[in-house]
Scaffold this motif. Structure first.
Motif, short mmCIF file in Angstrom:
data_model
loop_
_atom_site.label_atom_id
_atom_site.label_comp_id
_atom_site.label_asym_id
_atom_site.label_seq_id
_atom_site.Cartn_x
_atom_site.Cartn_y
_atom_site.Cartn_z
N CYS A 90 1.12 -1.41 -0.08
CA CYS A 90 -0.07 -0.08 0.08
C CYS A 90 0.79 1.18 -0.11
O CYS A 90 1.98 1.14 0.15
N MET B 220 1.08 5.16 2.06
CA MET B 220 0.72 5.52 3.07
C MET B 220 1.30 7.23 3.21
O MET B 220 2.20 7.25 2.33
N ARG B 221 0.45 7.96 4.00
CA ARG B 221 0.66 9.28 4.23
C ARG B 221 0.89 9.43 5.51
O ARG B 221 0.03 9.09 6.31
N TYR B 222 1.79 10.02 6.04
CA TYR B 222 2.33 10.32 7.40
C TYR B 222 2.49 11.95 7.58
O TYR B 222 3.34 12.26 6.82
N PHE C 91 3.75 3.29 13.01
CA PHE C 91 2.64 4.02 12.43
C PHE C 91 2.08 2.73 11.16
O PHE C 91 0.70 2.48 11.24
N VAL C 92 2.88 2.32 10.54
CA VAL C 92 2.55 1.10 9.65
C VAL C 92 1.57 0.07 10.24
O VAL C 92 0.65 -0.45 9.88
N SER D 11 0.14 0.11 13.14
CA SER D 11 -1.02 0.57 13.71
C SER D 11 -2.35 0.58 12.66
O SER D 11 -3.23 0.41 13.14
N LYS D 12 -1.80 1.05 11.29
CA LYS D 12 -2.71 0.94 10.34
C LYS D 12 -3.10 -0.52 9.53
O LYS D 12 -4.02 -0.63 9.20
N ARG D 13 -1.92 -1.24 9.84
CA ARG D 13 -1.92 -2.60 9.07
C ARG D 13 -1.44 -3.64 9.86
O ARG D 13 -0.23 -4.15 9.85
N ARG E 80 2.28 -7.17 11.36
CA ARG E 80 3.04 -7.23 12.48
C ARG E 80 4.21 -7.93 12.78
O ARG E 80 5.39 -7.54 13.10
#
Length: 53
Positions: free
Chosen positions: A16, A18-20, A36-37, A39-41, A45
Motif C-alpha cells: 500500500c 501511506m501518508r504520514y 505507524f504502519v 497501527s494501520k496494517r 506485525r
C-alpha cells in the motif's frame, strides 16, 4: 505540518501507499514509521516489510 508519502513493500510485493503527517522541526525515526504502519496494517506485525520513499 508536512505530509510524507511512502510505499510499504512485503518482499518484492507492493502492499500500500501511506501518508504520514509530521512536523519538519522534529526528525522522523524509522521506528516511529514502523509503529505507524503496524497501527494501520496490523497484519504486517510479525512480517519483514520495507518502507520505500
Amino acid at each position: 505540518m508536512e505530509i510524507l508519502t511512502f510505499d510499504v513493500m512485503l518482499g518484492d510485493r507492493y502492499v500500500c501507499t501511506m501518508r504520514y503527517r509530521y512536523c519538519p522541526l522534529f526528525p522522523v525515526s524509522a521506528k516511529e514509521l514502523r509503529k505507524f504502519v503496524i497501527s494501520k496494517r496490523p497484519t504486517l506485525r510479525d512480517k519483514d516489510f520495507r518502507i520505500k520513499f
